[in-house]
Design an enzyme around this catalytic site. Sequence first.
Site, PDB file in Angstrom:
ATOM      1  N   ASP A 110      38.113  35.034  42.549  1.00 45.01           N
ATOM      2  CA  ASP A 110      38.974  33.860  42.751  1.00 45.01           C
ATOM      3  C   ASP A 110      38.315  32.875  43.704  1.00 45.01           C
ATOM      4  O   ASP A 110      37.460  33.257  44.507  1.00 45.01           O
ATOM      5  CB  ASP A 110      40.323  34.291  43.338  1.00 45.01           C
ATOM      6  CG  ASP A 110      41.091  35.206  42.402  1.00 45.01           C
ATOM      7  OD1 ASP A 110      40.844  35.154  41.189  1.00 45.01           O
ATOM      8  OD2 ASP A 110      41.928  35.981  42.907  1.00 45.01           O
TER       9      ASP A 110
HETATM   10  N1  URA Z   1      41.206  40.751  42.571  1.00 45.69           N
HETATM   11  C1  URA Z   1      41.775  39.574  42.877  1.00 45.69           C
HETATM   12  O1  URA Z   1      42.985  39.461  42.961  1.00 45.69           O
HETATM   13  N2  URA Z   1      40.956  38.514  43.086  1.00 45.69           N
HETATM   14  C2  URA Z   1      39.604  38.575  43.033  1.00 45.69           C
HETATM   15  O2  URA Z   1      38.920  37.575  43.257  1.00 45.69           O
HETATM   16  C3  URA Z   1      39.040  39.823  42.718  1.00 45.69           C
HETATM   17  C4  URA Z   1      39.852  40.901  42.490  1.00 45.69           C
END
Ligand code: URA
Length: 249
Positions: A110
């Site tokens: 993310d």
């Molecule tokens: N899980 C999440 O919620 N976000 C990420 O970036 C990676 C794993």
Amino acid sequence: MHFQDILYTQGFGTRRVCAGLIQQGHVSIAGAAVTDPFADLDPKGLLFTVQGTEWAYHEKAYLMLHKPAGTECSQKPSTYPSIYTLLPSPLRLRPNKGAVQGVQAIGRLDQDTTGLLLLTDDGQFIHKMGSPKHHVPKVYEVTAKHPVDAAQIDKLMAGVVLDDDPKPVRAAACESDSPLHLRLTLTEGKYHQVKRMLAAVGNRVEGLHRSRIGELALPGDLAAGQWRWLTAEQVAALRAPAKPQKPPK
Ligand code: URA
């Protein structure tokens, strides 16, 4: 291999551009300009300098990046700068079957997640690492909004149901060494998985950092925004079948 072809495979432009760079004396090996585009060289282990930038020949590119917060793992980002802007242009311009393709991230983090991200131009490697059969454990350091308790850890280990799939997802390992910190190991990579798992046990992710993929830990001396080539040993270890889970230290 002809010198112009070596440069071409490494992402320095079309064969014609590469020939021009060489003929104009912009490319040197061991401090001496090599001006013949058709010089026949063994690319394996070759080090050369293009307009002051030293480059090591890699038949395929395998790298790690310390992803900083506020970056998107997309070639066409919507809001934040793309992680690809952190890479030198040859890595973004490496040709693949005649087309400019460059390296691609293996999975996504993310925009607000930091930590270890792998990139490559080896399609088979991307496929293998993403395959459900090749369960590479990924370790996430979670900063939680609320203190983590034993009941939450038990639920994360037993499995929680997320909204898009009735099959529960469970953590392969889960430990907390301070009230707001959780180290979670996952062998799958569902969309927003860590955030959704924490929400499913009544907590919330305030900060998320990926510290390890399989045997590969994010090096302490790789600052956010920096990248590094993976060694042949590191690539081989990632390709190897995942070892049985034990809680990471
Ligand atoms: N899980 C999440 O919620 N976000 C990420 O970036 C990676 C794993």
